[in-house]
Every structure is written in structure tokens, then in C-alpha cells.
Scaffold this active site. Structure first.
Site, PDB file in Angstrom:
ATOM      1  N   TYR A 129       0.840  -1.198   0.000  1.00  9.73           N
ATOM      2  CA  TYR A 129       0.000   0.000   0.000  1.00  9.73           C
ATOM      3  C   TYR A 129       0.875   1.249   0.000  1.00  9.73           C
ATOM      4  O   TYR A 129       1.782   1.392   0.819  1.00  9.73           O
ATOM      5  CB  TYR A 129      -0.938   0.031   1.210  1.00  9.73           C
ATOM      6  CG  TYR A 129      -1.917   1.179   1.119  1.00  9.73           C
ATOM      7  CD1 TYR A 129      -3.032   1.084   0.289  1.00  9.73           C
ATOM      8  CD2 TYR A 129      -1.696   2.367   1.811  1.00  9.73           C
ATOM      9  CE1 TYR A 129      -3.914   2.147   0.165  1.00  9.73           C
ATOM     10  CE2 TYR A 129      -2.574   3.435   1.692  1.00  9.73           C
ATOM     11  CZ  TYR A 129      -3.689   3.322   0.871  1.00  9.73           C
ATOM     12  OH  TYR A 129      -4.561   4.380   0.725  1.00  9.73           O
ATOM     13  N   GLN A 193     -10.730   0.354   1.720  1.00 11.72           N
ATOM     14  CA  GLN A 193     -11.230  -0.531   0.658  1.00 11.72           C
ATOM     15  C   GLN A 193     -10.087  -1.166  -0.128  1.00 11.72           C
ATOM     16  O   GLN A 193     -10.220  -2.285  -0.631  1.00 11.72           O
ATOM     17  CB  GLN A 193     -12.175   0.231  -0.268  1.00 11.72           C
ATOM     18  CG  GLN A 193     -11.611   1.441  -0.965  1.00 11.72           C
ATOM     19  CD  GLN A 193     -11.781   2.732  -0.172  1.00 11.72           C
ATOM     20  OE1 GLN A 193     -11.914   2.715   1.046  1.00 11.72           O
ATOM     21  NE2 GLN A 193     -11.766   3.864  -0.871  1.00 11.72           N
ATOM     22  N   ASN A 218      -3.290   6.032   6.619  1.00 15.20           N
ATOM     23  CA  ASN A 218      -3.973   6.747   7.700  1.00 15.20           C
ATOM     24  C   ASN A 218      -4.660   5.773   8.648  1.00 15.20           C
ATOM     25  O   ASN A 218      -4.516   4.549   8.539  1.00 15.20           O
ATOM     26  CB  ASN A 218      -4.964   7.765   7.123  1.00 15.20           C
ATOM     27  CG  ASN A 218      -6.066   7.105   6.298  1.00 15.20           C
ATOM     28  OD1 ASN A 218      -6.342   5.911   6.425  1.00 15.20           O
ATOM     29  ND2 ASN A 218      -6.698   7.879   5.429  1.00 15.20           N
ATOM     30  N   SER A 241       3.802   9.860  11.949  1.00 19.65           N
ATOM     31  CA  SER A 241       5.258   9.906  12.000  1.00 19.65           C
ATOM     32  C   SER A 241       5.754  10.462  13.329  1.00 19.65           C
ATOM     33  O   SER A 241       5.111  11.325  13.941  1.00 19.65           O
ATOM     34  CB  SER A 241       5.786  10.761  10.851  1.00 19.65           C
ATOM     35  OG  SER A 241       7.196  10.733  10.820  1.00 19.65           O
ATOM     36  N   GLN A 263       9.656  16.358  10.235  1.00 16.86           N
ATOM     37  CA  GLN A 263       8.691  15.282  10.485  1.00 16.86           C
ATOM     38  C   GLN A 263       7.307  15.829  10.793  1.00 16.86           C
ATOM     39  O   GLN A 263       6.289  15.205  10.499  1.00 16.86           O
ATOM     40  CB  GLN A 263       9.182  14.391  11.623  1.00 16.86           C
ATOM     41  CG  GLN A 263      10.469  13.644  11.294  1.00 16.86           C
ATOM     42  CD  GLN A 263      10.400  12.912   9.970  1.00 16.86           C
ATOM     43  OE1 GLN A 263       9.634  11.975   9.802  1.00 16.86           O
ATOM     44  NE2 GLN A 263      11.205  13.352   8.999  1.00 16.86           N
ATOM     45  N   HIS A 266       4.556  16.115   8.025  1.00 18.40           N
ATOM     46  CA  HIS A 266       3.829  14.955   7.496  1.00 18.40           C
ATOM     47  C   HIS A 266       2.329  15.122   7.698  1.00 18.40           C
ATOM     48  O   HIS A 266       1.545  14.956   6.760  1.00 18.40           O
ATOM     49  CB  HIS A 266       4.301  13.665   8.172  1.00 18.40           C
ATOM     50  CG  HIS A 266       5.519  13.073   7.535  1.00 18.40           C
ATOM     51  ND1 HIS A 266       5.488  12.434   6.324  1.00 18.40           N
ATOM     52  CD2 HIS A 266       6.804  13.013   7.952  1.00 18.40           C
ATOM     53  CE1 HIS A 266       6.696  12.006   6.006  1.00 18.40           C
ATOM     54  NE2 HIS A 266       7.508  12.351   6.968  1.00 18.40           N
ATOM     55  N   GLU A 332       9.765   6.045  16.457  1.00 16.19           N
ATOM     56  CA  GLU A 332       9.923   5.556  15.084  1.00 16.19           C
ATOM     57  C   GLU A 332      11.306   5.943  14.551  1.00 16.19           C
ATOM     58  O   GLU A 332      12.035   5.118  14.017  1.00 16.19           O
ATOM     59  CB  GLU A 332       8.831   6.167  14.209  1.00 16.19           C
ATOM     60  CG  GLU A 332       8.914   5.796  12.742  1.00 16.19           C
ATOM     61  CD  GLU A 332       7.921   6.578  11.900  1.00 16.19           C
ATOM     62  OE1 GLU A 332       7.669   6.138  10.760  1.00 16.19           O
ATOM     63  OE2 GLU A 332       7.417   7.618  12.348  1.00 16.19           O
ATOM     64  N   HIS A 333      11.647   7.221  14.677  1.00 11.06           N
ATOM     65  CA  HIS A 333      12.973   7.723  14.284  1.00 11.06           C
ATOM     66  C   HIS A 333      13.632   8.331  15.515  1.00 11.06           C
ATOM     67  O   HIS A 333      13.023   9.160  16.188  1.00 11.06           O
ATOM     68  CB  HIS A 333      12.877   8.834  13.227  1.00 11.06           C
ATOM     69  CG  HIS A 333      11.994   8.530  12.063  1.00 11.06           C
ATOM     70  ND1 HIS A 333      10.673   8.924  12.007  1.00 11.06           N
ATOM     71  CD2 HIS A 333      12.249   7.887  10.899  1.00 11.06           C
ATOM     72  CE1 HIS A 333      10.147   8.545  10.843  1.00 11.06           C
ATOM     73  NE2 HIS A 333      11.072   7.897  10.159  1.00 11.06           N
ATOM     74  N   ASP A 366      14.404   8.850   5.152  1.00 14.36           N
ATOM     75  CA  ASP A 366      13.113   8.903   4.463  1.00 14.36           C
ATOM     76  C   ASP A 366      13.253   8.624   2.972  1.00 14.36           C
ATOM     77  O   ASP A 366      12.314   8.147   2.330  1.00 14.36           O
ATOM     78  CB  ASP A 366      12.471  10.284   4.651  1.00 14.36           C
ATOM     79  CG  ASP A 366      11.879  10.471   6.036  1.00 14.36           C
ATOM     80  OD1 ASP A 366      11.651   9.464   6.725  1.00 14.36           O
ATOM     81  OD2 ASP A 366      11.646  11.633   6.418  1.00 14.36           O
ATOM     82  N   GLU A 420       2.999 -35.806  29.814  1.00 13.88           N
ATOM     83  CA  GLU A 420       1.978 -34.838  29.405  1.00 13.88           C
ATOM     84  C   GLU A 420       0.625 -35.492  29.145  1.00 13.88           C
ATOM     85  O   GLU A 420      -0.313 -34.827  28.714  1.00 13.88           O
ATOM     86  CB  GLU A 420       2.452 -34.100  28.139  1.00 13.88           C
ATOM     87  CG  GLU A 420       3.637 -33.156  28.392  1.00 13.88           C
ATOM     88  CD  GLU A 420       3.963 -32.284  27.195  1.00 13.88           C
ATOM     89  OE1 GLU A 420       3.366 -32.503  26.111  1.00 13.88           O
ATOM     90  OE2 GLU A 420       4.791 -31.373  27.346  1.00 13.88           O
ATOM     91  N   HIS A 425       1.333 -39.819  21.242  1.00 15.43           N
ATOM     92  CA  HIS A 425       2.584 -39.263  20.736  1.00 15.43           C
ATOM     93  C   HIS A 425       3.710 -40.300  20.904  1.00 15.43           C
ATOM     94  O   HIS A 425       4.505 -40.548  19.992  1.00 15.43           O
ATOM     95  CB  HIS A 425       2.953 -37.984  21.498  1.00 15.43           C
ATOM     96  CG  HIS A 425       2.166 -36.782  21.103  1.00 15.43           C
ATOM     97  ND1 HIS A 425       0.807 -36.697  21.272  1.00 15.43           N
ATOM     98  CD2 HIS A 425       2.552 -35.602  20.526  1.00 15.43           C
ATOM     99  CE1 HIS A 425       0.375 -35.524  20.846  1.00 15.43           C
ATOM    100  NE2 HIS A 425       1.423 -34.834  20.381  1.00 15.43           N
TER     101      HIS A 425
END
Length: 434
Positions: A129, A193, A218, A241, A263, A266, A332-333, A366, A420, A425
Site C-alpha cells: 500500500y 477498501q 492513515n 510519523s 517530520q 507529514h 519511530e525515528h 526517508d 503430558e 505421541h
């Protein structure tokens, strides 16, 4: 402009830090009731439903879901030469880093005739995506496609929103980036979608579903990824971000201000945080942010983010405390601007990516550092990693024992099975004459 959190003279616990540190993020749970019907409708009606939602939300409906091959070719032909050159330079660096990430198979011999081999199998079909709302993100094409290619994914589809201003097709620079990388399947669908359509496909339209969905988006995209997780794999539920700058008195306030603003542009929910033991640096950075934020093209957006509760300055007693707070924040950064930046960076354990010193700003990552910019947000860097070649690989064990090797370990297996209370087994072992 930046809110101040003063932790000097205190030794806050991890629990307290999670409450008091600047943190924005988005409430995915709040939009699930909106997104869930969309995902279900696309699951039932496929591309027809996806196109209807695109028309409803974005007032645009492409002529077809699949972008025609000539659109990709034309976008590349029309690409401004300097932009193509920049993309090609970034591609070379990103590919070099991600090619080096691919692990080799390894075999452990546990005894004569007893081996376990770990091999790495690429995810067969991936859905990537690429957002296209407030900005155009050809860089996200590179960051998604290249690691999938280096992992060896058999097929891939890039999903990106159609744009009204481009005749109902995705942004031409995004299409050009796809063409540069040899991507031939691009769907002109965006939002929740798009995620649903990649997960479920549509036989009537010839849209094959994928095995994994990756890429930023988003809150609606993040919610859709949560809803289809299990039907397909996902990389993460990406939030806004984030940048955290760990700095001492030796740092350049102007450079830090520029990096915080970079940043913040964004979106309004982006988080920009300075963590420092220097009150003088804190004042200087705040002043520079105030001075510079209004000069950027996206001044309104950046100023909103910088003035929000998710952004701010955290004052601490010393460098040790700054390191601890930075790890607790798990950005994140994370940028390190200290006198001994590499040494400090090596001590950090929680970050999506760490940028060392004044000449390694986040915008480098980036676009063209070679590293990936799809990274964990909202503190999830404490336990997860960013997108990489590893994301698209499945480690699988091949277990191979001969009769003598099974005879050697078999009695222990029987004992454990009986303990067990799973005797079948053990019987499966003894049936082989063990």
C-alpha cells in the site's frame, strides 16, 4: 511552541514515563465501527464495492481498477529527469542494503543422522500500500517494493489511491516509481477498501488476493489492516510519523529544529520530541522551531503538529537519564546529537531506526540512506522492527532424522509424552520399532 515536560530531580518508573511522555497516535478502535462494514462489503462484492467507496470518499472513480500498462510507461517517459535520477540513486542504495539482509539457510547437526535446517521461503504474493492523501509518496513505492523483490516474492501488487486531478489515475510520479522497479500490477484503489480488496481479491475482475499487506497509511488503512490480519499477514498498524532527538549541550539547535519540523510537516498528528539534559539547548531549540516553522511550505500543518500534545521537549538530569527516557519513548525515528553520538547510539535498544550525528538526519532515511522508512510507531519499537527483506521471508525448519538418530532420542520423547498424558505421541515413536 513546544510543550515542556520537566523530569529533572526525578527518577520516573517505566509506567510513569508511559503516562507523562508526549505521545499522540490515533485511536484505531474508534474507527473500527466505520471501517468494518467497508471491509465486509468489499469481501462480499469485491472491486465494485471498492470503487464505490473511492467515489464516495474521494470523489473519483478510475476507469478500471488495474492501471493500464501504457499509463505506467507514459508516467516514466514523462518523469522529470532530475526526479528520475534522484529515484534511481535512492533505488541503488535501498537495494544494496536490502539485498544484504537476505539470510542464508543454515543446518545444525545434532548427532549422526539428525539435522535441522532452517530455510527462508519468500511470501508468494504481496500487496504493497502506497498512500496518496496529503502528499505524493514515490519513496514509499521504493521502500515497499525493493525488500519484497530482494526476498524473492513471486508476484506483487501496488495499491495506491486514484487522483481526481490526474484523470482518475494515481499520481504519475508514483506510477513512474513502479515502472522504474518493474512493477506491472498497480491498482487504483486507496483507503480501507484497498486493503480489503488486496486481502480478498475479486475473481470477476481478475484480481488475485495477496498473502501479505504492507505499507503505511492513515487510521482507516490501519484499522482495515487490523481487520484482515489473519486472512493475510500484515507488517504493522502504522501511526503518525515520530521523531525523538536525544541531544546534549554540544548539539546545534538550528539543525535540531529543522529536523523536528521536517517530520511535523507529514501531518497534524506527527510527533516531534527533543530529549535533553541541557536547559539552554531546550530554550534555543524552542526558539528556532518558533522562528522556522512558519517558513516551510506546509507551515500550518507543521505548526499544528509541533504545538500538539504529541510534541514537546523533555528535560532530564543527565545523559544517562536521557538515554533511559529515549528508550522508554521508543520512537519511530531517533536522532542522536551528542558529543559521543556513536557510543550513545549503540546503547539505545528501542527505536525504529537510529540516526547518528548531525549529518545523519531523518530525511536521509526517508529517501536515500538505504535503510527502510516504514518503521514501527507509537512505542511499538520496543518489540517490533521496521519493514525489511526479513518481513517477506518465512523461516521454515526441515527436520530430518534417520532410524538410528530417532532411536537415540526416541525414549526421551516417549517419557515426555507420557508425562503430558499424550500417550499417542509416544506410540507414534514406538511404532517405528524404537
Amino acid at each position: 511552541m513546544l510543550h515542556l515536560t520537566d523530569l529533572r530531580g526525578r527518577a520516573p518508573s517505566t509506567s510513569e514515563l508511559r503516562r507523562v511522555l508526549p505521545r499522540g497516535g490515533v485511536d484505531i478502535n474508534a474507527v473500527l465501527p466505520t471501517v468494518s462494514p467497508i471491509v465486509e462489503d468489499v469481501r462480499e462484492r469485491g472491486a465494485a464495492a471498492a470503487l464505490e467507496y473511492g467515489e464516495k470518499f474521494d470523489r473519483v472513480r478510475p476507469a478500471t481498477v488495474v492501471v493500464p500498462a501504457e499509463r505506467l510507461r507514459d508516467a516514466l517517459c514523462d518523469l522529470e529527469p532530475r526526479v528520475r535520477e534522484a529515484l534511481e540513486a535512492a533505488i541503488a542504495r535501498i537495494r544494496a542494503v536490502h539485498a544484504a539482509q537476505k539470510p542464508s539457510a543454515n543446518t545444525v547437526e545434532l548427532g549422526p543422522g539428525a539435522t535441522v535446517t532452517e530455510k527462508f521461503i519468500p511470501v508468494s504474493r504481496v500487496g504493497l500500500y502506497v498512500p496518496g492523501g496529503k502528499a505524493v509518496y514515490p519513496s514509499s513505492v521504493l521502500m515497499n517494493v525493493i525488500p519484497a523483490q530482494e526476498a524473492g516474492a513471486s508476484t506483487m501488487v501496488v495499491c495506491t489511491p486514484p487522483q481526481e486531478e490526474f484523470g482518475g489515475w494515481p499520481h504519475p510520479t508514483t506510477l513512474a516509481a513502479c515502472a522504474l522497479l518493474g512493477v506491472t500490477e498497480v491498482w487504483a484503489v486507496g483507503g480501507a477498501q484497498a486493503v480489503a480488496l488486496m486481502a480478498y481479491g475479486d475473481d470477476e475482475y481478475g484480481l488475485e488476493p495477496v498473502d501479505m499487506v504492507t505499507g503505511p497509511g492513515n487510521v482507516f488503512v490501519a484499522a482495515a489492516k487490523r481487520l484482515v490480519n489473519g486472512v493475510v499477514g500484515i507488517d504493522a498498524e502504522a501511526g503518525p510519523s515520530e521523531i525523538a532527538v536525544l541531544a546534549d549541550a554540544s548539539a546545534d539547535a538550528t539543525l535540531i529544529a529543522y529536523d523536528l519540523i521536517s517530520q511535523a510537516e507529514h501531518d497534524e498528528n506527527a510527533a516531534s520530541v527533543l530529549i535533553t539534559p541541557s536547559a539552554e539547548l531546550a530554550r534555543a531549540v524552542d526558539g528556532e522551531v518558533e522562528r522556522l516553522a512558519g517558513e516551510t511550505l506546509n507551515a500550518e500543518r507543521a505548526s499544528s503538529a509541533l504545538g500538539g500534545k504529541q510534541s514537546g521537549i523533555v528535560l532530564v538530569d543527565d545523559l544517562e537519564a536521557a538515554i533511559a527516557v529515549t528508550d522508554a519513548y521508543a520512537s519511530e525515528h531517533t536522532e542522536v546529537h551528542t558529543a559521543n553520538a556513536r557510543e550513545v547510539a549503540e546503547r539505545l535498544t528501542n527505536a525504529g531506526a537510529i540516526f547518528v550525528g548531525p549529518f545523519s538526519p531523518v530525511p536521509l532515511g526517508d529517501y536515500a540512506a538505504g535503510s527502510n522508512h516504514v518503521l514501527p510507531t507509537s512505542g511499538t519499537a520496543r518489540f517490533s522492527a521496521g519493514l525489511s527483506t526479513h518481513t517477506f521471508l518465512k523461516p521454515v525448519n526441515l527436520i530430518e532424522y534417520d532410524e538410528a538418530a530417532l532411536r537415540d532420542i526416541g525414549p526421551h520423547i516417549v517419557v515426555l509424552a507420557e508425562d503430558e498424558q499424550l500417550p499417542a505421541h509416544g506410540e507414534a515413536i514406538k511404532a517405528r520399532g524404537i
